[in-house]
Scaffold this motif. Structure first.
Motif, PDB file in Angstrom:
ATOM      1  N   GLN A 245      -4.589  -8.509   1.798  1.00 32.48           N
ATOM      2  CA  GLN A 245      -5.498  -6.987   1.887  1.00 32.48           C
ATOM      3  C   GLN A 245      -4.342  -6.229   1.963  1.00 32.48           C
ATOM      4  OE1 GLN A 245      -7.029  -9.147   3.146  1.00 32.48           O
ATOM      5  NE2 GLN A 245      -9.069  -8.965   3.052  1.00 32.48           N
ATOM      6  N   GLN A 246      -3.676  -6.058   2.950  1.00 30.24           N
ATOM      7  CA  GLN A 246      -2.663  -5.164   4.065  1.00 30.24           C
ATOM      8  C   GLN A 246      -1.636  -5.108   3.347  1.00 30.24           C
ATOM      9  OE1 GLN A 246      -4.072  -5.209   7.779  1.00 30.24           O
ATOM     10  NE2 GLN A 246      -6.104  -4.675   7.782  1.00 30.24           N
ATOM     11  N   ARG A 247      -0.843  -6.449   2.937  1.00 36.08           N
ATOM     12  CA  ARG A 247       0.802  -6.200   2.801  1.00 36.08           C
ATOM     13  C   ARG A 247       1.312  -5.207   2.160  1.00 36.08           C
ATOM     14  NH1 ARG A 247       2.539 -11.036  -1.172  1.00 36.08           N
ATOM     15  NH2 ARG A 247       0.974 -10.783  -2.210  1.00 36.08           N
ATOM     16  N   ASP A 248       0.785  -4.473   0.921  1.00 38.28           N
ATOM     17  CA  ASP A 248       1.603  -3.575   0.026  1.00 38.28           C
ATOM     18  C   ASP A 248       1.293  -2.226   0.202  1.00 38.28           C
ATOM     19  OD1 ASP A 248       2.414  -5.616  -1.716  1.00 38.28           O
ATOM     20  OD2 ASP A 248      -0.049  -5.959  -2.610  1.00 38.28           O
ATOM     21  N   PHE A 249       0.745  -1.914   1.538  1.00 41.70           N
ATOM     22  CA  PHE A 249       0.124  -0.709   1.796  1.00 41.70           C
ATOM     23  C   PHE A 249       1.565  -0.632   3.573  1.00 41.70           C
ATOM     24  CE2 PHE A 249      -2.801  -1.771  -0.189  1.00 41.70           C
ATOM     25  CZ  PHE A 249      -3.726  -0.456  -0.942  1.00 41.70           C
ATOM     26  N   PRO A 250       2.455  -0.068   2.894  1.00 42.46           N
ATOM     27  CA  PRO A 250       3.058   0.951   3.958  1.00 42.46           C
ATOM     28  C   PRO A 250       3.125   1.410   5.655  1.00 42.46           C
ATOM     29  CG  PRO A 250       4.222   1.925   2.196  1.00 42.46           C
ATOM     30  CD  PRO A 250       3.447   1.055   1.751  1.00 42.46           C
ATOM     31  N   ALA A 251       1.655   2.438   5.374  1.00 47.34           N
ATOM     32  CA  ALA A 251       1.260   3.022   6.052  1.00 47.34           C
ATOM     33  C   ALA A 251       0.213   2.031   7.194  1.00 47.34           C
ATOM     34  CB  ALA A 251       0.918   4.141   5.528  1.00 47.34           C
ATOM     35  N   ILE A 252      -0.043   1.299   6.392  1.00 49.38           N
ATOM     36  CA  ILE A 252      -0.383  -0.119   7.365  1.00 49.38           C
ATOM     37  C   ILE A 252      -0.028  -0.677   7.864  1.00 49.38           C
ATOM     38  CG2 ILE A 252      -1.718  -1.603   7.407  1.00 49.38           C
ATOM     39  CD1 ILE A 252      -3.274  -0.217   5.450  1.00 49.38           C
ATOM     40  N   ASP A 253       0.172  -1.621   9.442  1.00 47.84           N
ATOM     41  CA  ASP A 253       0.679  -2.090  10.012  1.00 47.84           C
ATOM     42  C   ASP A 253       0.455  -3.855   9.871  1.00 47.84           C
ATOM     43  OD1 ASP A 253       2.310  -3.719  11.943  1.00 47.84           O
ATOM     44  OD2 ASP A 253       1.724  -2.996  13.967  1.00 47.84           O
ATOM     45  N   MET A 363      12.922  -2.829   5.907  1.00 48.81           N
ATOM     46  CA  MET A 363      12.211  -1.693   5.176  1.00 48.81           C
ATOM     47  C   MET A 363      10.950  -3.145   4.755  1.00 48.81           C
ATOM     48  SD  MET A 363      13.270  -0.584   0.877  1.00 48.81           S
ATOM     49  CE  MET A 363      14.818   0.316   1.564  1.00 48.81           C
ATOM     50  N   HIS A 364      10.175  -1.547   4.289  1.00 49.12           N
ATOM     51  CA  HIS A 364       8.469  -2.770   4.001  1.00 49.12           C
ATOM     52  C   HIS A 364       8.712  -3.835   2.972  1.00 49.12           C
ATOM     53  CE1 HIS A 364       4.634  -3.298   2.297  1.00 49.12           C
ATOM     54  NE2 HIS A 364       4.170  -3.434   3.352  1.00 49.12           N
ATOM     55  N   ASN A 365       8.247  -4.703   2.210  1.00 52.51           N
ATOM     56  CA  ASN A 365       8.546  -6.037   1.099  1.00 52.51           C
ATOM     57  C   ASN A 365       7.910  -5.055  -0.276  1.00 52.51           C
ATOM     58  OD1 ASN A 365      10.219  -8.364  -0.400  1.00 52.51           O
ATOM     59  ND2 ASN A 365       7.434  -7.879  -0.481  1.00 52.51           N
ATOM     60  N   ARG A 366       7.192  -4.202  -0.188  1.00 53.99           N
ATOM     61  CA  ARG A 366       6.733  -3.775  -1.471  1.00 53.99           C
ATOM     62  C   ARG A 366       8.039  -2.876  -1.650  1.00 53.99           C
ATOM     63  NH1 ARG A 366       4.167  -3.969  -5.582  1.00 53.99           N
ATOM     64  NH2 ARG A 366       2.832  -5.117  -4.812  1.00 53.99           N
ATOM     65  N   LEU A 367       8.230  -1.623  -1.167  1.00 55.83           N
ATOM     66  CA  LEU A 367       9.292  -0.693  -0.779  1.00 55.83           C
ATOM     67  C   LEU A 367      10.447  -1.020  -0.993  1.00 55.83           C
ATOM     68  CD1 LEU A 367       8.207   1.865   2.303  1.00 55.83           C
ATOM     69  CD2 LEU A 367       7.304   1.493  -0.045  1.00 55.83           C
ATOM     70  N   PHE A 432      -0.010   2.229  -3.410  1.00 56.31           N
ATOM     71  CA  PHE A 432       0.232   1.804  -1.993  1.00 56.31           C
ATOM     72  C   PHE A 432       0.031   2.901  -1.178  1.00 56.31           C
ATOM     73  CE2 PHE A 432       1.457  -1.198  -5.528  1.00 56.31           C
ATOM     74  CZ  PHE A 432       0.454  -2.330  -4.856  1.00 56.31           C
ATOM     75  N   ASP A 433       0.308   3.789  -1.770  1.00 56.55           N
ATOM     76  CA  ASP A 433       0.536   4.365  -0.568  1.00 56.55           C
ATOM     77  C   ASP A 433      -0.416   6.249  -0.508  1.00 56.55           C
ATOM     78  OD1 ASP A 433       0.903   6.408   1.817  1.00 56.55           O
ATOM     79  OD2 ASP A 433       2.560   6.928   1.441  1.00 56.55           O
ATOM     80  N   PRO A 434      -2.088   6.224  -0.981  1.00 56.91           N
ATOM     81  CA  PRO A 434      -2.535   7.195  -2.165  1.00 56.91           C
ATOM     82  C   PRO A 434      -2.445   8.415  -1.077  1.00 56.91           C
ATOM     83  CG  PRO A 434      -3.920   5.687  -1.184  1.00 56.91           C
ATOM     84  CD  PRO A 434      -2.482   4.989  -1.389  1.00 56.91           C
ATOM     85  N   ASN A 435      -2.120   8.471  -0.018  1.00 60.44           N
ATOM     86  CA  ASN A 435      -2.482  10.067   0.783  1.00 60.44           C
ATOM     87  C   ASN A 435      -1.532  10.348   1.101  1.00 60.44           C
ATOM     88  OD1 ASN A 435      -5.589   9.379   0.730  1.00 60.44           O
ATOM     89  ND2 ASN A 435      -5.824   8.193   2.243  1.00 60.44           N
TER      90      ASN A 435
END
Length: 499
Positions: A245-253, A363-367, A432-435
């Protein structure tokens, strides 16, 4: 030391442990073999600055290696194994250096863990030949992967070219055996004579000298054993369950951030899986698609890319897996390339990603997927330029994974999806970085842009007051151009094959 004692020391044979991308004492297969030989063990790490430059290894990774070696030196010292650090110009001088060490220190057998890139394999072959000429033993064993290359094959005994069937076969084999981290002997019989032999002849018992390489600070990544193991345990016990649930959101650790340790071998893939399976035994249940299984799949991706690298030498030689993509006509725009490298493309999610990379070496993987797709598909820039840039920046740079990731993004690799998959950087950003939390962290000039426009700030009426560039390309136009370029390349390749 009198001549009699010197003669006694010289008459004793030793085993040499050659450390490479396996900077750990626990779960080190070559170390275990060396200890099991019954011979006193000497360890060596060979610094090859010019080879590192040729391979574009980042200064942060070299700094991480140097810091880690101090830890490994003490760990080896605790089991009475001295560590010798020597410098060679590049791989071509390594065979002579190893041969000289063997002569100087009465080495009868050399132990190391196998590496899979082409240059490393050629280096090891040359070392083996030099040792054979001296009538010395060479033991190069599998360790870097959980399952060694060549062990996961199709029914036709060929390497898999698509990940999902490879993963299924990998899991079937993994579960049929009890793969666990290997352990080291509790006690190592080791005489003081080995330390005496090396004393005064090398820097082994002094401080590790600063590497002759342009380094960058890697202090964001602790290198002591307890910190690395704690990071692994904490992820498996508190984050792995929610990884999907969290791996694709770079603002989340939400990721493990263990890749730098895997890259230099401070941590093994076996240790990762053992910790994961202890914390979440259900991680191997493929049908549940739980978070732990998704992280397990990421470990298997690492295995897949290393197995491919070992099977296809061209992947180490700047060549695509899909041969038709040799014919893609790349655009050359130095201004656009510089903008991408500096994080000034006018696409906030891409720029945030590239600035994170430049500042931290990670760098975060999604990025990584978004920024790579942007370079190749939106800029139509040769993927090898991006691959090299990442290696020069990444603290976790590793040829197999970096090459595999770039070829995936560039549609030149083994991925089952065709070339017309093109990431839309704006919709990826919105998803993936909605806000815009991650964007504002790394692109502070956009911190006051309203959420509605954070992903496309040039559409905001107040954009004129923001010190941020306009988009350097039109995504819709470049998408069509990229697809057409790949289509033409395939047509050209097919027509040449038919001729």
């Amino acid at each position: 030391m009198n001549s009699k004692s010197q003669s006694t020391i010289s008459a004793v044979n030793h085993a040499l442990l050659w450390l490479r991308a396996d900077l750990r004492v626990t779960d080190n297969t070559a170390l275990n073999y060396a200890i099991a030989s019954g011979l006193p063990v000497i360890a060596v790490y060979i610094v090859t600055p010019m080879q590192w430059y040729q391979h574009h290894i980042s200064g942060r990774q070299i700094d991480l290696i140097e810091r880690r070696l101090h830890v490994v030196k003490q760990q080896l010292n605790d089991i009475n194994i001295p560590l010798l650090v020597v410098e060679c110009h590049d791989f071509s001088t390594v065979p002579a250096t190893i041969a000289t060490l063997c002569q100087q220190h009465q080495i009868s057998a050399v132990y190391c863990n196998r590496q899979h890139p082409w240059n490393e394999k050629q280096r090891d072959f040359a070392v083996e030949q030099a040792l054979i000429a001296q009538d010395r033993q060479w033991h190069c064993v599998d360790d870097y992967c959980v399952l060694p290359p060549g062990s996961v094959l199709t029914q036709q005994q060929k390497m898999y070219k698509v990940f999902t069937p490879y993963r299924n076969a990998w899991l079937k084999q993994f579960l049929s055996y009890n793969y666990q981290p290997v352990t080291n002997s509790d006690k190592v019989t080791f005489s003081q004579h080995c330390l005496n032999l090396l004393e005064g002849k090398s820097k082994v018992n002094g401080d590790i000298q600063t590497f002759n390489y342009s380094k960058q600070d890697s202090l964001l990544w602790p290198v002591d054993e307890s910190a690395i193991q704690q990071r692994l345990q904490m992820f498996c016990e508190t984050k792995a369950e929610y990884y999907q649930q969290q791996r694709d959101f770079p603002a989340i650790d939400g990721t493990s951030c263990l890749s730098p340790y895997l890259a230099i071998g401070a941590l093994s893939a076996r240790q990762c899986l053992a910790a994961l399976m202890e914390a979440l035994p259900q991680c191997v249940e493929i049908n549940k698609q739980n978070g732990a299984f998704v992280w397990l799949s990421e470990v298997i991706w690492r295995e897949f890319y290393n197995h491919l690298l070992d099977s296809y030498g061209r992947l180490s030689k700047h060549q695509p897996f899909q041969l038709y993509t040799h014919h893609v006509r790349w655009l050359e725009n130095s201004d656009h390339l510089h903008a991408w490298q500096q994080g000034k493309t006018g696409f906030p999610i891409v720029d945030a990603a590239m600035r994170q990379l430049a500042t931290t070496g990670w760098m975060h993987n999604r990025l990584r997927m978004i920024s790579a797709s942007f370079l190749v598909k939106d800029m139509l820039c040769d993927w090898r330029i991006g691959e090299q840039w990442f290696m020069q920046q990444l603290i976790d740079g590793e040829l197999a994974s970096n090459n595999g990731g770039w070829q995936w993004a560039a549609s030149t690799g083994t991925d089952a999806q065709p070339y017309f998959r093109v990431f839309n950087p704006t919709t990826q950003s919105e998803r993936f970085d909605p806000n815009g939390e991650f964007i504002r962290q790394w692109v502070p000039e956009l911190q006051y842009v309203p959420d509605k426009y954070i992903h496309s700030p040039s559409l905001w009426s107040g954009f004129g007051d923001v010190d941020y560039p306009l988009p350097i390309v039109d995504h819709k136009q470049m998408r069509l151009l990229a697809i057409d370029s790949y289509k033409q390349a395939k047509t050209c390749y097919d027509s040449q094959r038919e001729a």
